[in-house]
Design an enzyme around this catalytic site. Structure first.
Site, PDB file in Angstrom:
ATOM      1  N   SER B 169      98.674  34.222  -2.059  1.00  0.00           N
ATOM      2  CA  SER B 169      98.887  35.500  -1.382  1.00  0.00           C
ATOM      3  C   SER B 169      97.563  36.241  -1.193  1.00  0.00           C
ATOM      4  O   SER B 169      97.257  36.716  -0.094  1.00  0.00           O
ATOM      5  CB  SER B 169      99.873  36.341  -2.205  1.00  0.00           C
ATOM      6  OG  SER B 169      99.792  37.691  -1.844  1.00  0.00           O
ATOM      7  N   HIS B 302      78.828  36.941 -20.163  1.00  0.00           N
ATOM      8  CA  HIS B 302      78.754  38.106 -21.056  1.00  0.00           C
ATOM      9  C   HIS B 302      80.122  38.447 -21.646  1.00  0.00           C
ATOM     10  O   HIS B 302      80.223  39.287 -22.517  1.00  0.00           O
ATOM     11  CB  HIS B 302      78.126  39.320 -20.351  1.00  0.00           C
ATOM     12  CG  HIS B 302      78.916  39.861 -19.219  1.00  0.00           C
ATOM     13  ND1 HIS B 302      78.345  40.424 -18.109  1.00  0.00           N
ATOM     14  CD2 HIS B 302      80.251  39.923 -18.994  1.00  0.00           C
ATOM     15  CE1 HIS B 302      79.281  40.815 -17.277  1.00  0.00           C
ATOM     16  NE2 HIS B 302      80.438  40.527 -17.790  1.00  0.00           N
ATOM     17  N   THR B 328      74.763  49.847  -8.965  1.00  0.00           N
ATOM     18  CA  THR B 328      75.829  50.797  -9.291  1.00  0.00           C
ATOM     19  C   THR B 328      75.249  52.198  -9.432  1.00  0.00           C
ATOM     20  O   THR B 328      75.860  53.182  -8.992  1.00  0.00           O
ATOM     21  CB  THR B 328      76.545  50.377 -10.588  1.00  0.00           C
ATOM     22  OG1 THR B 328      76.832  48.979 -10.524  1.00  0.00           O
ATOM     23  CG2 THR B 328      77.844  51.128 -10.770  1.00  0.00           C
TER      24      THR B 328
END
Lengths: 192, 536
Positions: B169, B302, B328
């Protein structure tokens, strides 16, 4: 190009990416082994060296390495399993034999497989076995006890800071082989 | 159906029968609505499971449920929330908004779109039915690590097939979104004029098609290990359980960005609107998103520092992970800079967006703490990890989704939601979610392990506080359903533009958006686009 054709082209290309990604998932299995052994120097399989290769190594009497033995049994296997001696001290290059003892607590024949591991794992490529019970399936009859040898040699190329290492074995139940043995027993029993 | 197609040029014609309207629909808005409603239902189902978890943890000792059932709850809560609530909500928003944002009449592949959605109910039937099967649902956590996941009952097969269906999907949805964005843009809607929600989804869709097949491969290997005698991960046969962790997290880490990048996009739409200023550093936002997506492929280990990795590998994964803080940080800086000297108003979408920026950043910082290898040995598998990923997923992804829902709801229903109720929902959720998750940092630092039904009495107070926050947050979401229900039925009539500072094509169509829009491509006027002037 019509919009339908353009859409179809995008779908085709992306399906190739999807197929490649699915393939990559499985390709990670050999890639993992290559990364461990070739990049990080961690031996995953317990594959041995030949006795002549081992004898070709020169003994380095100036160094002594303490080798500890560890033995565990998976909960699915009703065996007892322990090393004869907990610790031996060896020189690099020196061919050494150690013994482990296994007892089948069940009343019927059971096949087990031992999986070796060496800690610290970065020392594992220097730890060579010429003979090991872990290379083959071990069949123990009901209640049987057996002493099993392992012959090993530590490569003198091992880094000097490694003064101690641990050889561990975990015994697992080999379901398929046990079923085969039971089936062969039933076939061999003469009918009365 | 023949007459139906014949009359299809009637622009506002909706299929009349219930089945024609919803089951056989190929309309991007209806499919978007289906996805969003589905996601809301799954959010409540997964939330109910979280309530069981918090109720059991209210006090030390075993009170309400068996430990086995508790483990089923933690596993199912995660799977339902990730694959049932967060991902379908983003796909629903994409279905609704991407064609409207780029001036397309519909998605590129409308029939496949229908199929993508209708696989989900079957997938979740397979997943949830395991709760009532003998042996119960899987109990090994959503990561399904072997050997534990293979030591349970046959329910693992149901779970694996459910994951296969969800994967198919998602992959079809992603292909559809990429094809739509690449081929269906109105003339003049260049790639670097697209709204950021569309941009982040384009990048997310590439992540999806790259990693969902890897997950499919990993769970297929689990399946053959369990039922067909292979030994990919089975140590007895020469396999390696650590290999599964590598393959899983090779999927799993991009997956966590799949769950946050579209939220970045939503926030990048909302903050400029309510600051009445263009987004600061539009191109930097696009490149930062792409950088985060690239980095997500090379940091997976990590999640598993404690498996016994060589020091070199630990150092590499630590530094690579910390590198993600750079793009970020660019994003957080740009959001703040967008508000700088803006003419700010604080409607509910803006409140959720600001809550997102602050609380997602808290989650980001605890993520950096977890990236430090020597510290991770202390934090690994504790409640600190639970607190970290709930800050990025609840106050990150979910707050982002809620911000988007409040932002675009008037466009969907034609009515303004009740602003007072929206604000109550925001403050109620924000206060309770911090009462819920902030103490879990302390529990984790003190050493409380995750995924346990009972705990040392030393942890009692913080767990009780956390549970009280949990119940309050759960209740706030029932209130959210009421706000949505009310706004879908009646309210102040929304204008086409809805928000004073809103820019972009989606605000040029009537509210509610008619069943068919942009049948003829719109004429793009750069000055009316949010990012029309790429030089700013």
């Amino acid at each position: 190009m019509s919009r339908e054709a353009a859409n179809l082209l995008v779908v085709r290309r992306l399906l190739v990416v999807v197929a490649a990604a699915f393939f990559l998932g499985f390709a990670l299995v050999p890639l993992y082994e290559i990364a461990c052994e070739k990049v990080f120097g961690i031996k995953l399989d317990g594959a041995g060296v030949t006795a002549s290769e081992a004898r070709a190594m020169t003994v380095d009497p100036s160094r002594t390495i303490r080798v500890r033995f560890d033995a565990t049994v998976n909960s699915a296997l009703d065996w007892e399993f322990a090393p004869k001696h907990r610790v031996v001290e060896v020189h690099p290059g020196q061919l050494t034999q150690a013994w482990f003892t296994a007892t089948n607590r069940a009343s019927h024949p059971v096949v087990g497989n031992a999986v070796p591991s060496v800690a610290p794992n970065t020392a594992s490529i220097y730890f060579n076995k010429t003979e090991c019970f872990c290379f083959t399936e071990q069949l123990l009859a009901g209640g049987e006890t057996r002493d099993m040898p392992v012959v090993f040699v530590i490569d003198p190329a091992i880094p000097r800071e490694v003064r101690e290492l641990t050889l561990g074995y975990a015994f697992f139940l080999n379901d398929t082989a046990t079923r085969r043995v039971v089936a062969a027993d039933v076939a061999a029993t003469p009918r009365s | 159906m023949a007459t139906h197609s014949a009359t299809h040029d009637d622009h506002d014609h909706k299929p009349q029968g219930f089945l024609d309207r919803w089951l056989f629909t190929t309309n991007h808005k209806d499919i978007g609505t289906l996805y969003l409603v589905w996601s809301l239902i799954m959010f409540l189902v997964g939330g109910a499971m979280a309530m069981v978890i918090r109720a059991e943890l209210f006090q030390p000792g075993l009170q309400l449920v068996h430990p086995e059932f508790f483990n089923q709850m933690t596993t199912m809560h995660a799977l339902v929330m990730i694959f049932g609530a967060v991902m379908p909500a983003f796909v629903g928003l994409a279905n609704w908004m991407i064609p409207l944002q780029i001036g397309a009449p519909d998605m590129a592949l409308p029939r496949m779109n229908n199929w993508s959605f209708w696989l989900l109910p079957f997938a979740f039937f397979l997943l949830l039915v395991t709760l009532v099967l003998p042996g119960g649902a899987p109990q090994a956590g959503w990561t399904l690590y072997p050997p534990l996941s293979l030591q349970g009952g046959y329910s693992i097969a149901f779970t694996i097939f459910a994951i296969h269906l969800m994967g198919i999907s998602s992959i079809m949805g992603a292909i559809n979104i990429i094809a739509t964005i690449l081929n269906m843009r109105a003339p003049g809607m260049d790639l670097l004029k697209m709204p950021l929600f569309t941009w982040t989804w384009l990048i997310t869709a590439f992540l999806l098609i790259a990693v969902m097949p890897v997950l499919a491969g990993a769970v297929t290997m689990l399946l053959t290990d369990k039922f067909f005698g292979t030994s990919f991960f089975n140590a007895a046969g020469g396999g390696d359980p650590v290999l599964f962790q590598h393959v899983f997290w090779f999927f799993g880490h991009p997956e966590v960005y799949i769950m946050i990048l579209p939220a970045f996009g939503i926030i990048s739409e909302i903050i400029p609107t309510f600051s009445r200023k263009p987004l600061f550093g539009y191109q930097a936002m696009v490149y930062a998103t792409a950088s985060i997506a690239f980095l997500s492929f090379i940091v997976w280990a990590h999640h598993m520092f404690t498996v016994g990795m060589p020091v070199g590998a630990q150092l590499y994964f630590m530094y690579a992970t910390m590198l993600i803080a750079v793009p970020t940080g660019v994003k957080v800086f740009n959001w703040v800079a967008t508000m700088w000297r803006g003419s700010l108003t604080f409607e509910t979408p803006m409140l959720f967006a600001l809550g997102f920026v602050i609380m997602f950043t808290i989650g980001g910082f605890s993520g950096l703490m977890l990236a430090i290898v020597p510290a991770d040995y202390q934090y690994h598998d504790t409640y600190f990890v639970v607190a970290h990923f709930h800050y990025v997923l609840v106050t990150g992804a979910i707050f982002g989704i809620m911000a988007g829902v409040y932002y675009w709801l008037p466009k969907w229903t034609g009515f303004m939601y009740d602003e007072k109720l929206g604000k109550i929902h925001f403050w109620w959720s924000t206060i309770s979610v911090n009462v819920l998750f902030f103490p879990q940092h302390f529990l984790g630092l003190a050493g409380m392990p995750r995924r346990i039904p009972d705990y040392n009495v030393a942890f009692a107070e913080f767990n009780m506080i956390s549970s009280i926050g949990g119940f309050a947050f759960g209740l706030a979401q029932v209130f959210f359903v009421y706000v949505l229900w009310k706004a879908s039925r009646a309210g102040v009539k929304a204008t086409d533009q809805v928000w004073e500072g809103a820019k972009g094509l989606e605000w040029t169509v009537p509210s509610p958006a008619p069943h068919h829009t942009f049948q003829r491509p719109p004429v793009i006027d750069d000055s009316k686009l949010a990012h029309g002037d790429v030089t700013h």
